[in-house]
Design a protein around this motif. Structure first.
Motif, mmCIF file in Angstrom:
data_model
loop_
_atom_site.group_PDB
_atom_site.id
_atom_site.type_symbol
_atom_site.label_atom_id
_atom_site.label_comp_id
_atom_site.label_asym_id
_atom_site.label_seq_id
_atom_site.Cartn_x
_atom_site.Cartn_y
_atom_site.Cartn_z
ATOM 1 N N UNK A 132 -15.170 -2.298 1.751
ATOM 2 C CA UNK A 132 -16.413 -2.436 2.517
ATOM 3 C C UNK A 132 -16.435 -1.526 3.739
ATOM 4 N N UNK A 133 -17.628 -1.114 4.141
ATOM 5 C CA UNK A 133 -17.780 -0.376 5.396
ATOM 6 C C UNK A 133 -17.508 -1.293 6.589
ATOM 7 N N UNK A 149 -6.929 -9.246 -16.979
ATOM 8 C CA UNK A 149 -6.497 -7.889 -17.331
ATOM 9 C C UNK A 149 -6.225 -7.025 -16.098
ATOM 10 N N UNK A 150 -6.275 -7.667 -14.933
ATOM 11 C CA UNK A 150 -6.036 -6.905 -13.716
ATOM 12 C C UNK A 150 -7.320 -6.639 -12.957
ATOM 13 N N UNK A 151 -7.275 -5.694 -12.033
ATOM 14 C CA UNK A 151 -8.417 -5.393 -11.177
ATOM 15 C C UNK A 151 -8.435 -3.911 -10.853
ATOM 16 N N UNK A 152 -9.618 -3.434 -10.456
ATOM 17 C CA UNK A 152 -9.781 -2.041 -10.051
ATOM 18 C C UNK A 152 -10.381 -2.032 -8.649
ATOM 19 N N UNK A 153 -9.790 -1.223 -7.772
ATOM 20 C CA UNK A 153 -10.221 -1.178 -6.376
ATOM 21 C C UNK A 153 -10.798 0.203 -6.090
ATOM 22 N N UNK A 154 -12.105 0.256 -5.787
ATOM 23 C CA UNK A 154 -12.758 1.506 -5.421
ATOM 24 C C UNK A 154 -12.691 1.645 -3.900
ATOM 25 N N UNK A 155 -12.115 2.748 -3.422
ATOM 26 C CA UNK A 155 -11.899 2.916 -1.983
ATOM 27 C C UNK A 155 -12.123 4.373 -1.593
ATOM 28 N N UNK A 196 -8.644 8.219 3.585
ATOM 29 C CA UNK A 196 -8.605 8.047 5.038
ATOM 30 C C UNK A 196 -9.174 6.716 5.490
ATOM 31 N N UNK A 197 -9.437 5.802 4.537
ATOM 32 C CA UNK A 197 -9.888 4.465 4.898
ATOM 33 C C UNK A 197 -8.711 3.515 5.045
ATOM 34 N N UNK A 198 -9.004 2.227 5.220
ATOM 35 C CA UNK A 198 -7.941 1.244 5.411
ATOM 36 C C UNK A 198 -7.073 1.098 4.171
ATOM 37 N N UNK A 199 -7.700 1.163 2.995
ATOM 38 C CA UNK A 199 -6.936 0.985 1.753
ATOM 39 C C UNK A 199 -5.944 2.122 1.561
ATOM 40 N N UNK A 200 -6.370 3.349 1.844
ATOM 41 C CA UNK A 200 -5.508 4.510 1.588
ATOM 42 C C UNK A 200 -4.453 4.710 2.661
ATOM 43 N N UNK A 201 -4.684 4.208 3.874
ATOM 44 C CA UNK A 201 -3.792 4.523 4.988
ATOM 45 C C UNK A 201 -2.901 3.359 5.435
ATOM 46 N N UNK A 202 -3.379 2.132 5.326
ATOM 47 C CA UNK A 202 -2.662 1.067 6.016
ATOM 48 C C UNK A 202 -2.097 -0.047 5.171
#
Length: 286
Positions: free
Chosen positions: A207-208, A230-236, A239-245
């Motif tokens: 989310x923004x 079957x699992x999950x998929x995370x769209x991110x 340089x956001x929180x998911x990719x950095x922290x």
């Protein structure tokens, strides 16, 4: 309660700090013999910028930009610190890192990655299932065929990658553009691209609004724990929180797709001047 600083005095103090910085950069940046003066890593740039006044009009602005991180560490060293400890997973190569900081590391430790080369695969997918180039530059990212084939590729990965799958976009704008197209491109009886993706993975979107982030990440991890799922998929976004922290270990990150890298614009003044500083440093270091 302290009185407000008069506008004229505030402007003069600003000029004073600028002049102090300019004259301090006459000193060498490092302690090594032959170190160049610090101003070699600075560049003057004149540009239009919103003024501090109530009208917020654009005014000519004189900037004196620092492009050598060693200046900050020179200030730390002047405080006579006993030691400085730098630790990160992305410092290598250490030689160039120490050169940029203009510091000599008496003690350094560089460990190999815990994951063996045989446990990970890294590759470039040049085209999608239909053969269309997967190029995410500014000119191509609005192309319908690009969005179609990128969605088809993501759907295929969602089908074969177990557990958690992470998909990163260069920006929120590109992420939202692709998701909107994938939800609306239903053809015949095959369903939309998003319906084919969600057939294999429960979708989650970064989310923004930062206040919603923890709820979304908790939902993603909770979905991975379901024994019949079957699992999950995370769209991110990069340089956001998911990719950095966050740490997506084990089941949380069995696959990672990077659809594009948010490179800075080549003609951006700071990018152009930084390249100029690095080129000059390379010439003088030979």
């Amino acid at each position: 309660r302290s009185a407000a600083v008069p506008p004229l005095l505030a402007a003069l103090l600003h000029i004073q700090s600028f002049l102090n910085l300019a004259f301090n950069t006459l000193d060498p940046i490092g302690t090594r013999p032959g170190s160049l003066p610090a101003h070699k890593g600075y560049r003057v740039h004149i540009h239009l910028e919103k003024s501090w006044g109530a009208d917020k009009l654009h005014a000519p602005t004189l900037s004196y930009w620092c492009f050598i991180p060693g200046m900050a560490f020179r200030m730390l060293k002047a405080l006579n610190l006993r030691s400085i400890l730098l630790t990160s997973g992305t410092l290598a190569p250490l030689d160039s890192f120490a050169h940029e900081l203009q510091l000599q590391f008496d003690i350094s430790l560089e460990n190999p990655h815990i994951i063996q080369a045989s446990q990970v695969w890294v590759g470039v997918l040049a085209q999608g299932p239909s053969g269309h180039p997967l190029c995410s530059n500014y000119q191509a990212r609005n192309d319908i065929e690009y969005k179609e084939d990128l969605g088809n590729a993501v759907a295929n990965f969602a089908r074969i990658v177990p557990d958690g799958l992470l998909v990163f976009f260069p920006s929120y704008g590109v992420l939202e553009m692709c998701l909107k197209h994938w939800r609306e491109n239903e053809k015949g009886g095959g369903g939309s691209t998003m319906s084919r993706i969600t057939r294999h993975k429960a979708p989650f979107i970064e989310p923004r609004d930062g206040s919603q982030f923890q709820q979304v990440i908790d939902g993603y991890k909770s979905k991975l724990e379901e024994p019949t799922g079957n699992g999950a998929i995370f769209f991110a976004v990069c340089r956001g929180k998911v990719s950095e922290g966050l740490d997506f270990s084990d089941r949380a990150g069995r696959g990672v797709i990077i659809t594009g890298i948010p490179y800075a614009m080549r003609n951006d003044p700071k990018v152009r001047l930084k390249r100029d500083v690095l080129d000059e440093d390379a010439r003088t270091s030979k």
